[in-house]
Write an enzyme that holds these catalytic residues in place. Structure first.
Site, PDB file in Angstrom:
ATOM      1  N   GLY A  11       0.848  -1.206   0.000  1.00 58.02           N
ATOM      2  CA  GLY A  11       0.000   0.000   0.000  1.00 58.02           C
ATOM      3  C   GLY A  11       0.874   1.242   0.000  1.00 58.02           C
ATOM      4  O   GLY A  11       0.519   2.287   0.558  1.00 58.02           O
ATOM      5  N   ALA A  12       2.044   1.121  -0.661  1.00 59.56           N
ATOM      6  CA  ALA A  12       3.105   2.137  -0.554  1.00 59.56           C
ATOM      7  C   ALA A  12       2.697   3.530  -1.044  1.00 59.56           C
ATOM      8  O   ALA A  12       3.279   4.522  -0.613  1.00 59.56           O
ATOM      9  CB  ALA A  12       4.340   1.665  -1.328  1.00 59.56           C
ATOM     10  N   ALA A  13       1.712   3.603  -1.938  1.00 56.14           N
ATOM     11  CA  ALA A  13       1.332   4.918  -2.479  1.00 56.14           C
ATOM     12  C   ALA A  13       0.203   5.574  -1.691  1.00 56.14           C
ATOM     13  O   ALA A  13      -0.195   6.689  -1.990  1.00 56.14           O
ATOM     14  CB  ALA A  13       0.926   4.786  -3.948  1.00 56.14           C
ATOM     15  N   ALA A  98      -1.567  -3.459   9.671  1.00 54.47           N
ATOM     16  CA  ALA A  98      -2.176  -2.258  10.261  1.00 54.47           C
ATOM     17  C   ALA A  98      -3.518  -1.937   9.625  1.00 54.47           C
ATOM     18  O   ALA A  98      -4.264  -1.095  10.134  1.00 54.47           O
ATOM     19  CB  ALA A  98      -1.234  -1.072  10.096  1.00 54.47           C
ATOM     20  N   THR A  99      -3.820  -2.597   8.514  1.00 52.39           N
ATOM     21  CA  THR A  99      -5.091  -2.361   7.810  1.00 52.39           C
ATOM     22  C   THR A  99      -6.265  -2.725   8.725  1.00 52.39           C
ATOM     23  O   THR A  99      -6.154  -3.639   9.543  1.00 52.39           O
ATOM     24  CB  THR A  99      -5.112  -3.218   6.523  1.00 52.39           C
ATOM     25  OG1 THR A  99      -3.998  -2.829   5.731  1.00 52.39           O
ATOM     26  CG2 THR A  99      -6.390  -3.030   5.728  1.00 52.39           C
ATOM     27  N   SER A 124      -4.543   0.081  15.830  1.00 52.39           N
ATOM     28  CA  SER A 124      -3.801   1.342  15.950  1.00 52.39           C
ATOM     29  C   SER A 124      -2.386   1.030  16.382  1.00 52.39           C
ATOM     30  O   SER A 124      -2.160   0.312  17.346  1.00 52.39           O
ATOM     31  CB  SER A 124      -4.439   2.285  16.965  1.00 52.39           C
ATOM     32  OG  SER A 124      -3.632   3.450  17.044  1.00 52.39           O
ATOM     33  N   HIS A 158     -12.708  10.702  11.928  1.00 51.98           N
ATOM     34  CA  HIS A 158     -11.643  10.476  10.946  1.00 51.98           C
ATOM     35  C   HIS A 158     -11.905  11.306   9.696  1.00 51.98           C
ATOM     36  O   HIS A 158     -13.011  11.797   9.483  1.00 51.98           O
ATOM     37  CB  HIS A 158     -11.548   8.998  10.565  1.00 51.98           C
ATOM     38  CG  HIS A 158     -10.868   8.155  11.616  1.00 51.98           C
ATOM     39  ND1 HIS A 158     -11.555   7.619  12.668  1.00 51.98           N
ATOM     40  CD2 HIS A 158      -9.575   7.783  11.776  1.00 51.98           C
ATOM     41  CE1 HIS A 158     -10.716   6.947  13.439  1.00 51.98           C
ATOM     42  NE2 HIS A 158      -9.501   7.029  12.921  1.00 51.98           N
ATOM     43  N   LYS A 162     -11.780   7.994   4.679  1.00 55.69           N
ATOM     44  CA  LYS A 162     -11.759   6.670   5.324  1.00 55.69           C
ATOM     45  C   LYS A 162     -12.918   5.811   4.825  1.00 55.69           C
ATOM     46  O   LYS A 162     -14.052   6.278   4.750  1.00 55.69           O
ATOM     47  CB  LYS A 162     -11.811   6.836   6.845  1.00 55.69           C
ATOM     48  CG  LYS A 162     -11.648   5.519   7.593  1.00 55.69           C
ATOM     49  CD  LYS A 162     -11.332   5.730   9.063  1.00 55.69           C
ATOM     50  CE  LYS A 162     -11.271   4.430   9.849  1.00 55.69           C
ATOM     51  NZ  LYS A 162     -10.246   3.494   9.349  1.00 55.69           N
TER      52      LYS A 162
END
Ligand SMILES: NC(=O)C1=CN([C@@H]2O[C@H](COP(=O)(O)OP(=O)(O)OC[C@H]3O[C@@H](n4cnc5c(N)ncnc54)[C@H](OP(=O)(O)O)[C@@H]3O)[C@@H](O)[C@H]2O)C=CC1
Ligand SMILES: O=C(O)C1=N[C@H](C(=O)O)C[C@H](O)C1
Length: 266
Positions: A11-13, A98-99, A124, A158, A162
């Site tokens: 999910g680098a971008a 972390a997703t 979290s 948020h 999201k």
């Protein structure tokens, strides 16, 4: 000089992926070895350093985890689990998940993979949020026998982008409270004429506004007084630093499912 820990970011971008990439590049103990996105992503082939604003780093965004790495950090979408989990499981590559927003079936898949692969999973990665989880658990334990009952409501805010609601963190706060106090009904907002509030209920309220990086308030409402426990993020780096600590931790663990309590020694 000790070897650098080789990190892959899935999910680098994305919003978080970019911060993880930038902070990995800046960390003298870490080396960015791979930056992953789904095959059809418009970011394929772009330099991951340029995408996150850190300047060219020589790692291009790709869809396959080709090289052996010491840990993978995943901030993506639940749909990405089908590719990243088997890729790590096949080679027992330590994984930080972390997703949020997984189904129960996906959670079971993750737990099964942890039989052979070291995995840290937490809704979290923030130190402050994980500390407040301890405080909330303590508060729930102390308040559970309050004579007139205690109404627990969880409010989260948020950013407008999201996709899941309520947040994974809010759901985890609710789980911790229910473990101590036993509420069986978990409801999401109220409307119409739901009638008087029963005690065995936890209410979740998800606000989506602007660029808020994450706030949670756990309300313990009693007759005569109220406790609000609030934790507010000011920057995504509070999650990103936690995720890097989790990667350093998980890289030297044996197979198992770990939490941020294990990482932070809470
Ligand atoms: N545990 C924690 O501390 C935190 C957890 N989170 C969670 O992390 C997740 C990501 O958040 P955020 O960065 O804001 O979201 P973003 O939507 O900004 O980032 C997700 C990235 O993953 C990409 N993606 C989509 N599908 C795949 C796939 N199959 N494989 C690899 N990459 C994929 C997206 O691409 P595209 O945009 O093209 O769809 C996007 O670049 C959310 O679930 C969020 O709740 C967030 C902050 C803290
Ligand atoms: O999507 C986000 O931004 C966040 N998601 C996580 C969650 O769902 O709990 C953690 C954090 O609150 C930010």
């Amino acid at each position: 000089m000790p070897d650098l820990l080789k990190i892959a970011v899935n999910g680098a971008a994305g919003r978080m992926g970019q911060r993880i990439t930038a902070l990995t590049i800046a960390d003298p103990e870490l080396e960015l070895s791979a930056a992953l996105e789904y095959a059809a992503s418009p970011q394929q082939g772009h330099d991951a350093g340029e995408v996150c604003g850190a300047g060219k780093c020589g790692v291009t965004i790709s869809s396959e985890l080709v090289h052996r790495v010491d840990a993978v950090i995943d901030f993506s979408l639940p749909e990405a689990l089908d590719s990243i989990l088997p890729a790590c499981e096949e080679r027992q590559i330590p994984l930080v998940i972390a997703t949020t927003g997984y189904t129960d079936a996906q959670r079971e898949q993750i737990a099964a993979a942890a039989n052979s692969t070291p995995i840290v999973m937490a809704p979290s990665m923030s130190m402050a949020v994980n500390l407040v989880m301890k405080l909330v658990s303590d508060a729930a334990r102390v308040l559970k026998d309050n004579t007139d009952g205690v109404d627990v409501e969880i409010i989260e805010r948020h950013h407008r982008f999201k996709e899941d609601a309520p947040s994974g963190t809010a759901l985890h706060f609710g789980k911790l409270v229910a473990e101590q106090m036993g509420q069986e009904n978990h409801i999401h907002g109220r409307s119409g004429r739901p009638g008087q509030r029963p005690h065995n209920e936890i209410g979740y309220h998800a606000l989506r506004t602007g660029d808020n990086v994450g706030e949670h308030t756990i309300v313990f409402g009693m007759m005569g007084e109220t406790i609000d426990l609030t934790v507010r993020g000011h920057t995504r780096d509070s999650y990103a630093y936690g995720a890097l600590a989790a990667a350093k931790f998980v890289a030297s663990q044996k197979a198992g499912l770990y939490s941020m309590n294990d990482v932070l020694g809470l």
